[in-house]
Design a protein around this motif. Structure first.
Motif, mmCIF file in Angstrom:
data_model
loop_
_atom_site.group_PDB
_atom_site.id
_atom_site.type_symbol
_atom_site.label_atom_id
_atom_site.label_comp_id
_atom_site.label_asym_id
_atom_site.label_seq_id
_atom_site.Cartn_x
_atom_site.Cartn_y
_atom_site.Cartn_z
ATOM 1 N N ARG A 107 0.817 -0.892 -0.010
ATOM 2 C CA ARG A 107 -0.176 -0.072 0.078
ATOM 3 C C ARG A 107 0.758 1.353 0.433
ATOM 4 O O ARG A 107 0.957 1.854 0.723
ATOM 5 N N GLU A 108 2.319 1.322 -0.816
ATOM 6 C CA GLU A 108 3.227 1.961 -1.134
ATOM 7 C C GLU A 108 2.328 3.136 -1.389
ATOM 8 O O GLU A 108 2.131 3.551 -2.601
ATOM 9 N N PRO A 109 2.744 4.841 -0.553
ATOM 10 C CA PRO A 109 2.118 5.954 -1.575
ATOM 11 C C PRO A 109 3.296 5.823 -3.295
ATOM 12 O O PRO A 109 4.522 5.606 -2.554
ATOM 13 N N ARG A 110 2.453 6.210 -4.089
ATOM 14 C CA ARG A 110 3.579 6.965 -5.094
ATOM 15 C C ARG A 110 2.718 7.469 -5.971
ATOM 16 O O ARG A 110 2.151 8.333 -6.194
ATOM 17 N N GLY A 113 5.380 6.399 -10.938
ATOM 18 C CA GLY A 113 5.431 5.478 -10.704
ATOM 19 C C GLY A 113 6.759 4.794 -9.947
ATOM 20 O O GLY A 113 7.626 3.715 -10.035
ATOM 21 N N CYS A 114 7.048 5.482 -9.049
ATOM 22 C CA CYS A 114 8.082 6.101 -7.704
ATOM 23 C C CYS A 114 7.420 5.457 -6.870
ATOM 24 O O CYS A 114 6.342 6.650 -6.161
ATOM 25 N N ILE A 115 8.245 4.917 -5.640
ATOM 26 C CA ILE A 115 7.774 4.925 -4.412
ATOM 27 C C ILE A 115 7.830 5.854 -4.060
ATOM 28 O O ILE A 115 9.004 6.167 -4.027
ATOM 29 N N TRP A 117 9.280 7.161 -0.440
ATOM 30 C CA TRP A 117 10.070 6.934 0.560
ATOM 31 C C TRP A 117 9.500 7.712 2.111
ATOM 32 O O TRP A 117 9.256 7.369 3.190
#
Lengths: 502, 321
Positions: A107-110, A113-115, A117
């Motif tokens: 469920r990473e916020p992106r 196309g990149c997470i 961090w």
């Protein structure tokens, strides 16, 4: 208090494996905003019930109602999506990923196309603050203690909006301070309306933190009680039950005490690497020593130590006057020990092998592989064992897996008796076997004692221990807390010794 | 410094040490030209090993990559030489075929719960056999596009950066992005960390497994294309045993064979170390080139033993329970 709505309701849940029924029409009601203890000995059906709730197993019968909807989760992630999260004793997170990554995996916020961090780290730190955890969320999970890992698992479960939180033995590997931290978090969550099912075998903790208790025994619900209305004695009696009505003729029988100089095995303030402390006893030839206590109290750990599976860290065990420090089962067997293990399926029988091969394993191992037992002798030994222990099997060449539990157990006993042990350790010898075989095994124990063998028997069935022991060691929380001898051994004395709060 | 970076740092230190030792012994050893040649000559191995990194990170293994390289190179040569396709038409077809091959292996592994070792071993025989059936002889390629691609490049500090090196840089950047900035990357690490937990945390196991083997096969096919340009021919017996070189590079690069720990940068360094050893032997002149294998064998062994020690630091903590 009773007006609270049920968050999760299980109605008449049934489950069986290979026609052996493990859960028989079990009901359980979890209310929003309560901590509910689920108690029961090994084999009572706790873990099966949990696996039904979390979708790891599907029930054969009955229904699960979450809120006001009937649900049938097929996988753990199904159950999680519905709002039922489980935190296991063995933390089910990823030791190699960072704490933050564990909290937000999947469920990473992106963006582009990149997470992101940075965002994950900030959120993770924020989330863990609610649990009073001020840790570096970039570090891999494995660099923190099990307690922290467990809190991280709970944080993830709660953050995924859990309505029902199942904690399966979460405190088994925590120290007192960590337990206190966990309990505070549990109370906070309860107050915010989460329904918590707390599975444990520490009775003190049950009384400290839970509101209600449901007790299972042998796949059935004994009852649900308000924690503050259930005295500890009754609780223990409910858990251990009275199963041996058919064995009433086996009244208490105390083998005559042998002479002091015949002491065969002695433990002197022994501490074992697996956590057992303060172990003291003397066993003479012909003694039957019972190990009594609840699940996790240290019964099996003593058996493991004597059989060379866990070593003594302090104190002294002596065998016939000489110090005895087995470092492997092979060494223990050489000294005349035998062990009938608790988990028959994985530690006892060798499933694909025949009854004959299973019977001869220990003897052959003792003789060494270069001295095979001749076929004729094999047949004689096997026939003798089958007759002596009344093993019911049409053909000794049948795979042992096809025998009933009771007959499998007799095969294990016969296997070790062939090696003529002087000390026979039995860990739950009568678990999961029918009442007829049960009586026969108890009879056998008495006969072996009369012949001068020393027996050490761990059992959760008190009546059974009372029936044959002349000494009963009482274990509680991995400590030996007492020893009852001779005629003082009664169901009540053992039961109250186990239940007395620390 | 966190314990998980130790293996990759050790690899980097080893690379530098080799470089320094070599340049003390031979002048011109550490020149940009030698280093850039290292990249060019090993670009196909590096591309393959980058794919292998993800497979090993997930706790799997892919033994088919050497054969996929051969099959791709034969397929490419046949399409260009026998059927008169333009290479720009042939290359996508070869890549898609490679991807499909990997997807099938991944699906077999996931659906039937098969061992990756066995499935990719079968894939290895299958691809090699198919390549040989297509053409037993080596097929030389004379298409002019090959020459122009091979001649493309620019020189830097006396060294040459060709199209293969540029491609390697692109693939490497893609690997970095995939490993650390995508969900799939996290899932791959998760699978290698503990697949039971990963499933409980909601990682899409099937999709992840299929993606991993698709990626590995696609990169193997790509390395087959690079190899075809490098040798200007397609040959069914090329790349025999190269899957093992790729695995060795990944291990020397510090990735744990049991999965979960490792970095794509390590793999690139691993390939470079293997290339450096080869270069050192060719500078030496009198040593048989098979000594390379002996050095690499010793290095792989040393790294595995070293990781046993390290993993006492991070891998076994969960066993404490």
């Amino acid at each position: 208090m009773t007006a609270r709505p049920a968050a999760l309701q299980l109605n008449k849940i049934c489950k069986s494996f290979n026609r052996v029924s493990v859960l028989r029409s079990v009901d359980l009601e979890l209310r929003a905003g309560e901590i509910h203890a689920l108690l029961g000995e090994n084999g009572a059906g706790k873990s099966t019930l949990i696996k039904v709730m979390t979708g790891a197993y599907s029930a054969d019968g009955g229904e699960i109602i979450l809120g006001d909807k009937t649900i049938s989760p097929q996988t753990p992630s199904d159950a999680q999506k519905l709002g039922i999260s489980t935190v296991y004793q063995e933390v089910n997170l990823l030791p190699n990923l960072s704490v933050a990554h564990n909290l937000y995996l999947g469920r990473e916020p992106r963006r582009f196309g990149c997470i992101q961090w940075k965002k994950i780290r900030a959120r993770a730190t924020e989330l863990l603050k609610r649990f009073d955890l001020d840790i570096n969320v970039n570090e891999p999970l494995s660099s923190y203690s099990i307690a922290v890992q467990q809190l991280v698992a709970i944080a993830r479960a709660v953050d995924c909006s859990a309505k029902v939180l199942i904690l399966d033995e979460p405190t088994a590997s925590l120290d007192a301070r960590e337990v206190a931290l966990l309990f505070r978090v549990m109370r906070d969550l309860r107050d915010s309306g989460v329904a918590i099912l707390f599975v444990t075998h520490f009775l003190d903790q049950v009384y400290e933190v839970t509101d209600r208790i449901t007790i299972l025994r042998n796949g059935e619900r004994v009852g649900t009680f308000a924690t503050n209305a259930l005295p500890r004695n009754e609780l223990v009696a409910h858990m251990l039950g009275k199963e041996l009505h058919a064995l009433e003729h086996l009244s208490h029988h105390c083998p005559p005490a042998g002479r002091e100089e015949d002491v065969l095995l002695e433990a002197d303030s022994v501490t074992i690497a697996n956590g057992v402390e303060q172990l003291n006893f003397k066993a003479r030839q012909g003694d039957a020593i019972g190990l009594a206590g609840l699940l996790g109290s240290g019964r099996s750990e003593i058996c493991s130590m004597l059989f060379g599976l866990s070593h003594v860290t302090s104190g002294k065990v002596s065998l016939a006057g000489k110090e005895f420090r087995p470092n492997s089962p092979a060494a223990a067997i050489k000294k005349g020990f035998a062990l009938c293990p608790e988990d028959r399926k994985t530690e006892g029988i060798v499933d694909p092998l025949s009854v004959r091969e299973n019977l001869l394993l220990a003897l052959q191992a003792q003789k060494g592989w270069w001295r095979p037992i001749r076929a004729q002798q094999q047949k004689a030994l096997v026939d003798e064992a089958i007759r002596a222990l009344k093993i019911v099997c049409s053909d000794a060449e049948k795979p042992i897996g096809q025998l009933s539990g009771g007959n499998q157990q007799k095969v294990i006993l016969a296997r070790w008796l062939m090696t003529k042990p002087q000390i026979f350790i039995l860990d739950e010898p009568t678990r999961g076997i029918d009442i007829g075989a049960h009586a026969e095994i108890l009879e056998l124990i008495r006969k072996l004692c009369a012949e001068g063998m020393t027996l050490i028997v761990a059992s959760s069935e008190i009546e059974e221990l009372v029936a044959f022991s002349n000494k009963v060691i009482i274990m509680r929380d991995k400590k030996m807390v007492g020893m009852i001898e001779g005629d003082a051994i009664t169901e009540n004395s053992v039961l109250s010794a186990i239940a007395t709060p620390v | 410094m966190s314990a998980r970076f130790i293996p990759v740092v050790v690899t980097a230190v080893l690379f530098l040490a080799l470089l320094i030792a070599g340049s003390l012994q031979f002048s011109g050893f550490a020149s940009p030209r030698v280093l850039l040649n290292l990249l060019t000559d090993n670009s196909f191995l590096a591309i393959m090993a980058l794919g292998m990194t993800f497979v090993i990170l997930s706790g799997g293994i892919d033994l088919s990559v050497g054969s996929v390289l051969a099959l791709s190179s034969v397929l490419c040569a046949i399409l260009v030489e026998k059927h008169g396709w333009h290479p720009l038409q042939a290359i996508p077809v070869v890549l898609i075929a490679g991807a499909a091959f990997g997807a099938i292996m991944g699906a077999l592994i996931h659906v039937y719960k098969l061992q990756p070792f066995i499935v990719t071993l079968a894939g290895m025989f299958f691809a090699r056999g198919l390549a040989t059936v297509l053409s037993e002889q080596s097929i030389p390629i004379t298409h002019s596009f090959f020459d122009s691609v091979n001649n493309f490049g620019f020189s830097v500090l006396g060294g040459w950066i060709g199209s293969a090196t540029l491609l390697l840089i692109v693939v490497f950047a893609f690997g970095l992005w995939l490993a650390h900035f995508t969900r799939l990357g996290g899932y791959i690490y998760a699978l290698g960390g503990n697949s039971t937990s990963a499933a409980l945390l909601g990682v899409p196991m099937g999709l992840t497994t299929i993606s991993i083997y698709t990626l590995s096969s696609t990169l193997a096919a790509l390395s087959g294309i690079v190899y075809t340009f490098y040798t200007a021919s397609g040959y069914a017996l090329s790349g025999v045993g190269m899957e093992l070189d790729a695995i060795a590079a990944v291990v020397i690069g510090g990735t744990l064979l049991t999965g979960g720990y490792g970095y794509v940068l390590g793999t690139l360094l691993g390939v470079m170390i293997m290339g450096l050893i080869q270069t050192w032997i060719s500078f030496h002149g009198s040593l048989n080139s098979w000594w390379t294998k002996i050095f690499i064998g010793s290095l792989v062994l040393a790294f595995i033993i070293f990781q046993r020690g390290i993993s006492a630091g991070f891998g076994t903590k969960k066993a404490k329970i």
